[in-house]
Design a protein around this motif. Structure first.
Motif, PDB file in Angstrom:
ATOM      1  N   ILE A  52     -25.063   6.393  -1.911  1.00  0.00           N
ATOM      2  CA  ILE A  52     -24.359   7.674  -1.780  1.00  0.00           C
ATOM      3  C   ILE A  52     -23.019   7.370  -1.110  1.00  0.00           C
ATOM      4  O   ILE A  52     -22.971   6.925   0.040  1.00  0.00           O
ATOM      5  CB  ILE A  52     -25.153   8.680  -0.912  1.00  0.00           C
ATOM      6  N   LEU A  53     -21.956   7.577  -1.864  1.00  0.00           N
ATOM      7  CA  LEU A  53     -20.621   7.240  -1.356  1.00  0.00           C
ATOM      8  C   LEU A  53     -19.787   8.505  -1.177  1.00  0.00           C
ATOM      9  O   LEU A  53     -19.999   9.508  -1.860  1.00  0.00           O
ATOM     10  CB  LEU A  53     -19.917   6.288  -2.334  1.00  0.00           C
ATOM     11  N   LEU A  54     -18.836   8.406  -0.263  1.00  0.00           N
ATOM     12  CA  LEU A  54     -17.956   9.544   0.020  1.00  0.00           C
ATOM     13  C   LEU A  54     -16.606   9.346  -0.645  1.00  0.00           C
ATOM     14  O   LEU A  54     -16.136   8.211  -0.805  1.00  0.00           O
ATOM     15  CB  LEU A  54     -17.781   9.700   1.534  1.00  0.00           C
ATOM     16  N   ALA A  55     -16.017  10.461  -1.025  1.00  0.00           N
ATOM     17  CA  ALA A  55     -14.696  10.403  -1.671  1.00  0.00           C
ATOM     18  C   ALA A  55     -13.880  11.587  -1.183  1.00  0.00           C
ATOM     19  O   ALA A  55     -14.423  12.580  -0.673  1.00  0.00           O
ATOM     20  CB  ALA A  55     -14.855  10.464  -3.190  1.00  0.00           C
ATOM     21  N   ARG A  56     -12.588  11.444  -1.318  1.00  0.00           N
ATOM     22  CA  ARG A  56     -11.737  12.589  -1.015  1.00  0.00           C
ATOM     23  C   ARG A  56     -10.536  12.608  -1.939  1.00  0.00           C
ATOM     24  O   ARG A  56     -10.145  11.569  -2.499  1.00  0.00           O
ATOM     25  CB  ARG A  56     -11.281  12.566   0.447  1.00  0.00           C
ATOM     26  N   ARG A  57      -9.957  13.796  -2.093  1.00  0.00           N
ATOM     27  CA  ARG A  57      -8.722  13.925  -2.862  1.00  0.00           C
ATOM     28  C   ARG A  57      -7.748  14.706  -1.984  1.00  0.00           C
ATOM     29  O   ARG A  57      -8.129  15.707  -1.366  1.00  0.00           O
ATOM     30  CB  ARG A  57      -8.990  14.691  -4.162  1.00  0.00           C
ATOM     31  N   SER A  58      -6.533  14.228  -1.910  1.00  0.00           N
ATOM     32  CA  SER A  58      -5.568  14.930  -1.064  1.00  0.00           C
ATOM     33  C   SER A  58      -4.200  14.905  -1.717  1.00  0.00           C
ATOM     34  O   SER A  58      -3.879  14.014  -2.501  1.00  0.00           O
ATOM     35  CB  SER A  58      -5.521  14.305   0.334  1.00  0.00           C
ATOM     36  N   ARG A  59      -3.410  15.929  -1.371  1.00  0.00           N
ATOM     37  CA  ARG A  59      -2.047  15.983  -1.911  1.00  0.00           C
ATOM     38  C   ARG A  59      -1.081  15.523  -0.832  1.00  0.00           C
ATOM     39  O   ARG A  59      -1.120  15.998   0.303  1.00  0.00           O
ATOM     40  CB  ARG A  59      -1.714  17.405  -2.349  1.00  0.00           C
ATOM     41  N   LEU A  60      -0.269  14.561  -1.207  1.00  0.00           N
ATOM     42  CA  LEU A  60       0.745  14.027  -0.293  1.00  0.00           C
ATOM     43  C   LEU A  60       2.107  14.537  -0.734  1.00  0.00           C
ATOM     44  O   LEU A  60       2.383  14.633  -1.930  1.00  0.00           O
ATOM     45  CB  LEU A  60       0.791  12.499  -0.392  1.00  0.00           C
ATOM     46  N   TRP A  61       2.949  14.815   0.256  1.00  0.00           N
ATOM     47  CA  TRP A  61       4.322  15.255  -0.046  1.00  0.00           C
ATOM     48  C   TRP A  61       5.288  14.283   0.597  1.00  0.00           C
ATOM     49  O   TRP A  61       5.101  13.897   1.753  1.00  0.00           O
ATOM     50  CB  TRP A  61       4.582  16.632   0.542  1.00  0.00           C
ATOM     51  N   VAL A  62       6.294  13.893  -0.156  1.00  0.00           N
ATOM     52  CA  VAL A  62       7.354  13.088   0.424  1.00  0.00           C
ATOM     53  C   VAL A  62       8.673  13.679  -0.076  1.00  0.00           C
ATOM     54  O   VAL A  62       8.837  13.911  -1.274  1.00  0.00           O
ATOM     55  CB  VAL A  62       7.158  11.580   0.106  1.00  0.00           C
ATOM     56  N   ASN A  63       9.555  13.999   0.882  1.00  0.00           N
ATOM     57  CA  ASN A  63      10.789  14.739   0.549  1.00  0.00           C
ATOM     58  C   ASN A  63      10.489  15.957  -0.322  1.00  0.00           C
ATOM     59  O   ASN A  63      11.180  16.224  -1.302  1.00  0.00           O
ATOM     60  CB  ASN A  63      11.804  13.822  -0.136  1.00  0.00           C
ATOM     61  N   ASP A  64       9.407  16.656   0.039  1.00  0.00           N
ATOM     62  CA  ASP A  64       8.981  17.883  -0.663  1.00  0.00           C
ATOM     63  C   ASP A  64       8.589  17.649  -2.119  1.00  0.00           C
ATOM     64  O   ASP A  64       8.627  18.572  -2.939  1.00  0.00           O
ATOM     65  CB  ASP A  64      10.058  18.982  -0.566  1.00  0.00           C
ATOM     66  N   PRO A  86       0.820  -1.207   0.000  1.00  0.00           N
ATOM     67  CA  PRO A  86       0.000   0.000   0.000  1.00  0.00           C
ATOM     68  C   PRO A  86       0.863   1.270   0.000  1.00  0.00           C
ATOM     69  O   PRO A  86       1.888   1.327   0.684  1.00  0.00           O
ATOM     70  CB  PRO A  86      -0.797  -0.092   1.312  1.00  0.00           C
ATOM     71  N   LEU A  87       0.423   2.261  -0.758  1.00  0.00           N
ATOM     72  CA  LEU A  87       1.165   3.518  -0.901  1.00  0.00           C
ATOM     73  C   LEU A  87       1.477   4.155   0.468  1.00  0.00           C
ATOM     74  O   LEU A  87       2.606   4.581   0.717  1.00  0.00           O
ATOM     75  CB  LEU A  87       0.327   4.479  -1.753  1.00  0.00           C
ATOM     76  N   GLY A  88       0.457   4.202   1.333  1.00  0.00           N
ATOM     77  CA  GLY A  88       0.645   4.857   2.628  1.00  0.00           C
ATOM     78  C   GLY A  88       1.704   4.160   3.466  1.00  0.00           C
ATOM     79  O   GLY A  88       2.449   4.808   4.210  1.00  0.00           O
ATOM     80  N   GLN A  89       1.785   2.849   3.332  1.00  0.00           N
ATOM     81  CA  GLN A  89       2.786   2.082   4.088  1.00  0.00           C
ATOM     82  C   GLN A  89       4.196   2.522   3.674  1.00  0.00           C
ATOM     83  O   GLN A  89       5.105   2.592   4.483  1.00  0.00           O
ATOM     84  CB  GLN A  89       2.592   0.598   3.792  1.00  0.00           C
ATOM     85  N   ARG A  90       4.357   2.842   2.384  1.00  0.00           N
ATOM     86  CA  ARG A  90       5.657   3.297   1.889  1.00  0.00           C
ATOM     87  C   ARG A  90       5.911   4.774   2.247  1.00  0.00           C
ATOM     88  O   ARG A  90       6.961   5.130   2.783  1.00  0.00           O
ATOM     89  CB  ARG A  90       5.711   3.093   0.363  1.00  0.00           C
ATOM     90  N   VAL A  91       4.918   5.617   1.974  1.00  0.00           N
ATOM     91  CA  VAL A  91       5.124   7.059   2.103  1.00  0.00           C
ATOM     92  C   VAL A  91       5.301   7.480   3.567  1.00  0.00           C
ATOM     93  O   VAL A  91       6.161   8.287   3.893  1.00  0.00           O
ATOM     94  CB  VAL A  91       3.937   7.813   1.451  1.00  0.00           C
ATOM     95  N   PHE A  92       4.482   6.906   4.448  1.00  0.00           N
ATOM     96  CA  PHE A  92       4.508   7.370   5.832  1.00  0.00           C
ATOM     97  C   PHE A  92       5.634   6.762   6.672  1.00  0.00           C
ATOM     98  O   PHE A  92       5.702   7.003   7.867  1.00  0.00           O
ATOM     99  CB  PHE A  92       3.130   7.206   6.483  1.00  0.00           C
ATOM    100  N   THR A  93       6.531   5.978   6.029  1.00  0.00           N
ATOM    101  CA  THR A  93       7.748   5.582   6.754  1.00  0.00           C
ATOM    102  C   THR A  93       8.722   6.764   6.750  1.00  0.00           C
ATOM    103  O   THR A  93       9.654   6.802   7.538  1.00  0.00           O
ATOM    104  CB  THR A  93       8.464   4.387   6.065  1.00  0.00           C
ATOM    105  N   GLN A  94       8.496   7.696   5.863  1.00  0.00           N
ATOM    106  CA  GLN A  94       9.358   8.863   5.733  1.00  0.00           C
ATOM    107  C   GLN A  94       8.907   9.914   6.745  1.00  0.00           C
ATOM    108  O   GLN A  94       7.738  10.294   6.761  1.00  0.00           O
ATOM    109  CB  GLN A  94       9.178   9.438   4.325  1.00  0.00           C
ATOM    110  N   ALA A  95       9.831  10.384   7.581  1.00  0.00           N
ATOM    111  CA  ALA A  95       9.463  11.301   8.661  1.00  0.00           C
ATOM    112  C   ALA A  95       8.867  12.603   8.123  1.00  0.00           C
ATOM    113  O   ALA A  95       8.024  13.221   8.775  1.00  0.00           O
ATOM    114  CB  ALA A  95      10.682  11.597   9.519  1.00  0.00           C
ATOM    115  N   ASN A  96       9.304  13.001   6.906  1.00  0.00           N
ATOM    116  CA  ASN A  96       8.832  14.296   6.407  1.00  0.00           C
ATOM    117  C   ASN A  96       7.582  14.174   5.526  1.00  0.00           C
ATOM    118  O   ASN A  96       7.206  15.136   4.863  1.00  0.00           O
ATOM    119  CB  ASN A  96       9.960  15.023   5.657  1.00  0.00           C
ATOM    120  N   ALA A  97       6.925  13.014   5.517  1.00  0.00           N
ATOM    121  CA  ALA A  97       5.696  12.865   4.709  1.00  0.00           C
ATOM    122  C   ALA A  97       4.589  13.722   5.327  1.00  0.00           C
ATOM    123  O   ALA A  97       4.446  13.785   6.544  1.00  0.00           O
ATOM    124  CB  ALA A  97       5.266  11.409   4.677  1.00  0.00           C
ATOM    125  N   ARG A  98       3.841  14.394   4.461  1.00  0.00           N
ATOM    126  CA  ARG A  98       2.723  15.199   4.963  1.00  0.00           C
ATOM    127  C   ARG A  98       1.635  15.294   3.902  1.00  0.00           C
ATOM    128  O   ARG A  98       1.883  15.060   2.722  1.00  0.00           O
ATOM    129  CB  ARG A  98       3.195  16.596   5.379  1.00  0.00           C
TER     130      ARG A  98
END
Ligand code: PHB
Length: 178
Positions: free
Chosen positions: A146-158, A119-131
């Protein structure tokens, strides 16, 4: 790809994203899921014994196919598109579509192109600077659900990527006590 999975992906592509009403969403259980700033993978793992990732597609998209808002959030760049279904204990919970600009897939982040069933989050959030910074939300109607969705921007090493997530009918966020 099965039709329902294709429908989830095309729904995510056509969503009208909106700025969330933070004050209101923070007070509801579903809203707390949508506003999760840390790893969604970690949160979902708490609700099952086995969390599986099925990669539906991994391909490059032309800059010309990016929408205006995607360009505003990521810049004008060729992206890798990763489309997956996450299942908890064999129930489909989440359809996710992630746009990763080629300039993000450099140096330490080159491996993100080869995550496969990790999973992407498992990889990205091992990085201390992920946000995660921009979070937008939407409701969609699929076959009367009726379903819910979201879109978010993730940063890893800026370096950015844009993750769209559609919470499928059996997702824990729709069950009481989650
Ligand atoms: C992914 O592996 O692409 C993925 C996993 C969990 C998410 C989003 C994307 O919440």
């Amino acid at each position: 790809m099965l039709d329902s999975k294709q429908l989830y992906v095309s729904t995510l592509i056509g969503v009208n994203w909106e700025t969330p009403d933070w004050t209101q969403l923070k007070t509801t259980d579903k809203g707390k899921w949508l506003l999760e700033r840390h790893s969604m993978t970690k949160r979902l793992k708490l609700c099952c014994a086995i969390l599986d990732v099925e990669v539906l597609s991994l391909h490059r998209c032309d800059v010309k196919t990016l929408t205006e808002s995607e360009r505003n959030l990521l810049g004008y760049e060729v992206c890798l598109v990763r489309e997956v279904i996450l299942s908890g204990d064999n129930a489909p919970w989440l359809c996710a579509r992630t746009l990763v600009p080629m300039s993000t897939l450099t140096e330490q982040e080159a491996d993100i192109a080869q995550l496969g069933a990790v999973p992407l989050g498992q990889r990205v959030f091992t990085q201390a600077n992920a946000r995660r910074d921009t979070i937008e939300v939407a409701t969609v109607n699929i076959d009367g659900n009726i379903l819910l969705a979201r879109r978010s921007r993730l940063w890893v090493n800026d370096k950015p990527m844009l993750v769209s997530e559609l919470f499928l009918p059996r997702a824990p966020m729709y069950q009481e006590d989650n």
